[in-house]
Write a protein that holds these residues in place. Structure first.
Motif, PDB file in Angstrom:
ATOM      1  N   ALA A   1     -50.989  11.561  35.465  1.00  0.00           N
ATOM      2  CA  ALA A   1     -50.058  12.373  34.672  1.00  0.00           C
ATOM      3  C   ALA A   1     -49.231  13.229  35.613  1.00  0.00           C
ATOM      4  N   VAL A   2     -47.908  13.168  35.463  1.00  0.00           N
ATOM      5  CA  VAL A   2     -47.011  13.910  36.356  1.00  0.00           C
ATOM      6  C   VAL A   2     -46.008  14.728  35.555  1.00  0.00           C
ATOM      7  N   ASP A   3     -45.496  15.766  36.228  1.00  0.00           N
ATOM      8  CA  ASP A   3     -44.461  16.593  35.604  1.00  0.00           C
ATOM      9  C   ASP A   3     -43.311  16.908  36.556  1.00  0.00           C
ATOM     10  N   GLY A   4     -43.304  16.282  37.731  1.00  0.00           N
ATOM     11  CA  GLY A   4     -42.211  16.476  38.669  1.00  0.00           C
ATOM     12  C   GLY A   4     -42.399  17.635  39.625  1.00  0.00           C
ATOM     13  N   THR A   5     -43.538  18.309  39.583  1.00  0.00           N
ATOM     14  CA  THR A   5     -43.798  19.428  40.484  1.00  0.00           C
ATOM     15  C   THR A   5     -44.503  18.943  41.746  1.00  0.00           C
ATOM     16  N   LYS A   6     -44.611  19.843  42.734  1.00  0.00           N
ATOM     17  CA  LYS A   6     -45.339  19.511  43.961  1.00  0.00           C
ATOM     18  C   LYS A   6     -46.806  19.232  43.650  1.00  0.00           C
ATOM     19  N   HIS A   7     -47.339  19.922  42.641  1.00  0.00           N
ATOM     20  CA  HIS A   7     -48.733  19.696  42.258  1.00  0.00           C
ATOM     21  C   HIS A   7     -48.933  18.272  41.735  1.00  0.00           C
TER      22      HIS A   7
ATOM     23  N   ASN B   1     -55.522   2.108  45.726  1.00  0.00           N
ATOM     24  CA  ASN B   1     -55.594   1.205  46.874  1.00  0.00           C
ATOM     25  C   ASN B   1     -57.038   0.880  47.244  1.00  0.00           C
ATOM     26  N   LYS B   2     -57.880   1.894  47.292  1.00  0.00           N
ATOM     27  CA  LYS B   2     -59.278   1.696  47.687  1.00  0.00           C
ATOM     28  C   LYS B   2     -60.045   0.856  46.672  1.00  0.00           C
ATOM     29  N   LEU B   3     -59.744   1.049  45.389  1.00  0.00           N
ATOM     30  CA  LEU B   3     -60.492   0.380  44.332  1.00  0.00           C
ATOM     31  C   LEU B   3     -59.834  -0.908  43.833  1.00  0.00           C
ATOM     32  N   GLY B   4     -58.602  -1.158  44.277  1.00  0.00           N
ATOM     33  CA  GLY B   4     -57.875  -2.331  43.796  1.00  0.00           C
ATOM     34  C   GLY B   4     -57.494  -2.219  42.329  1.00  0.00           C
ATOM     35  N   SER B   5     -57.245  -0.999  41.893  1.00  0.00           N
ATOM     36  CA  SER B   5     -56.946  -0.721  40.481  1.00  0.00           C
ATOM     37  C   SER B   5     -55.450  -0.675  40.214  1.00  0.00           C
ATOM     38  N   ALA B   6     -55.092  -0.954  38.965  1.00  0.00           N
ATOM     39  CA  ALA B   6     -53.712  -0.769  38.527  1.00  0.00           C
ATOM     40  C   ALA B   6     -53.474   0.729  38.352  1.00  0.00           C
ATOM     41  N   LEU B   7     -52.265   1.172  38.649  1.00  0.00           N
ATOM     42  CA  LEU B   7     -51.904   2.580  38.520  1.00  0.00           C
ATOM     43  C   LEU B   7     -50.746   2.714  37.551  1.00  0.00           C
ATOM     44  N   THR B   8     -50.953   3.525  36.531  1.00  0.00           N
ATOM     45  CA  THR B   8     -49.881   3.866  35.599  1.00  0.00           C
ATOM     46  C   THR B   8     -49.548   5.331  35.788  1.00  0.00           C
ATOM     47  N   ILE B   9     -48.276   5.608  35.928  1.00  0.00           N
ATOM     48  CA  ILE B   9     -47.797   6.979  36.066  1.00  0.00           C
ATOM     49  C   ILE B   9     -47.081   7.340  34.774  1.00  0.00           C
ATOM     50  N   ALA B  10     -47.479   8.468  34.196  1.00  0.00           N
ATOM     51  CA  ALA B  10     -46.903   8.886  32.913  1.00  0.00           C
ATOM     52  C   ALA B  10     -46.456  10.334  32.970  1.00  0.00           C
ATOM     53  N   THR B  11     -45.425  10.621  32.225  1.00  0.00           N
ATOM     54  CA  THR B  11     -45.019  12.006  32.024  1.00  0.00           C
ATOM     55  C   THR B  11     -44.796  12.207  30.529  1.00  0.00           C
ATOM     56  N   VAL B  12     -45.123  13.389  30.065  1.00  0.00           N
ATOM     57  CA  VAL B  12     -45.012  13.687  28.642  1.00  0.00           C
ATOM     58  C   VAL B  12     -43.784  14.553  28.400  1.00  0.00           C
ATOM     59  N   ASN B  13     -42.924  14.077  27.536  1.00  0.00           N
ATOM     60  CA  ASN B  13     -41.788  14.866  27.083  1.00  0.00           C
ATOM     61  C   ASN B  13     -42.270  15.606  25.836  1.00  0.00           C
ATOM     62  N   VAL B  14     -42.456  16.899  25.973  1.00  0.00           N
ATOM     63  CA  VAL B  14     -43.071  17.709  24.926  1.00  0.00           C
ATOM     64  C   VAL B  14     -42.050  18.069  23.854  1.00  0.00           C
ATOM     65  N   MET B  15     -42.440  17.851  22.605  1.00  0.00           N
ATOM     66  CA  MET B  15     -41.595  18.209  21.466  1.00  0.00           C
ATOM     67  C   MET B  15     -41.645  19.730  21.288  1.00  0.00           C
TER      68      MET B  15
ATOM     69  N   ARG C   1     -46.412  16.476  20.944  1.00  0.00           N
ATOM     70  CA  ARG C   1     -46.279  17.920  20.719  1.00  0.00           C
ATOM     71  C   ARG C   1     -46.987  18.719  21.806  1.00  0.00           C
ATOM     72  N   GLU C   2     -48.016  18.126  22.410  1.00  0.00           N
ATOM     73  CA  GLU C   2     -48.758  18.783  23.482  1.00  0.00           C
ATOM     74  C   GLU C   2     -48.934  17.798  24.633  1.00  0.00           C
ATOM     75  N   ALA C   3     -48.728  18.280  25.851  1.00  0.00           N
ATOM     76  CA  ALA C   3     -48.817  17.405  27.018  1.00  0.00           C
ATOM     77  C   ALA C   3     -50.205  16.781  27.151  1.00  0.00           C
ATOM     78  N   ALA C   4     -51.243  17.587  27.048  1.00  0.00           N
ATOM     79  CA  ALA C   4     -52.600  17.064  27.221  1.00  0.00           C
ATOM     80  C   ALA C   4     -52.932  16.016  26.166  1.00  0.00           C
ATOM     81  N   ALA C   5     -52.568  16.270  24.936  1.00  0.00           N
ATOM     82  CA  ALA C   5     -52.846  15.322  23.860  1.00  0.00           C
ATOM     83  C   ALA C   5     -52.131  13.999  24.106  1.00  0.00           C
ATOM     84  N   GLY C   6     -50.910  14.055  24.596  1.00  0.00           N
ATOM     85  CA  GLY C   6     -50.172  12.835  24.896  1.00  0.00           C
ATOM     86  C   GLY C   6     -50.847  12.007  25.974  1.00  0.00           C
ATOM     87  N   VAL C   7     -51.322  12.674  27.019  1.00  0.00           N
ATOM     88  CA  VAL C   7     -51.994  11.977  28.117  1.00  0.00           C
ATOM     89  C   VAL C   7     -53.305  11.364  27.640  1.00  0.00           C
TER      90      VAL C   7
END
Length: 137
Positions: free
Chosen positions: A8-14, A27-41, A85-91
């Motif tokens: 989960a990303v929001d465009g910050t350094k964090h 990379n270590k686990l050979g897993s697929a990576l999905t990057i998501a950001t929530v546009n909060v209503m 409506r909430e970032a955490a709920a969306g993720v």
């Protein structure tokens, strides 16, 4: 086995740190990576949905995060914009629906009163998620 990692990303350094960590893990686990950001209503009760970001801003955040992951060598990177409506709920909802094994998120440097007033999306994700949550610093 870890097949899917959601970052989960929001465009910050964090969140950049979270992407770097998630990329290393993928990379270590050979897993697929999905990057998501929530546009909060932020509106919409009577006048239609109003979101905190323009679609182009969401796309820019996702593209920047995907570049970080690709530069780290991840071959299987997907991006997805979310609306909630909430970032955490969306993720958390997306992670459940997509059967993710791990959620990686970043966190800010909130202390004292600002932590109490503003809350923490990372803490909300950790408290509600069905899977392992890693908070990168």
């Amino acid at each position: 086995m870890v097949h899917k990692i959601l970052c989960a990303v929001d465009g910050t350094k964090h969140s950049d740190k979270a992407v770097q960590f998630a990329a290393e893990l993928a990379n270590k686990l050979g897993s697929a990576l999905t990057i998501a950001t929530v546009n909060v209503m932020i509106g919409g009760a009577r006048s239609g949905a109003i979101y905190s970001l323009e679609d182009s801003q969401v796309q820019n955040v996702l593209e920047a995060a995907a570049r970080i992951a690709a530069d780290s060598g991840v071959k299987n990177v997907h991006t997805t914009p979310l609306r909630s409506r909430e970032a955490a709920a969306g993720v958390v909802t997306y992670a459940e629906q997509d059967d993710c094994d791990i959620i990686v998120t970043g966190t800010g440097d909130k202390h004292g009163l600002s932590r109490l007033v503003l809350g923490s999306v990372a803490a909300d994700i950790a408290g509600k998620a069905h899977c392992t949550v890693i908070v990168a610093r």
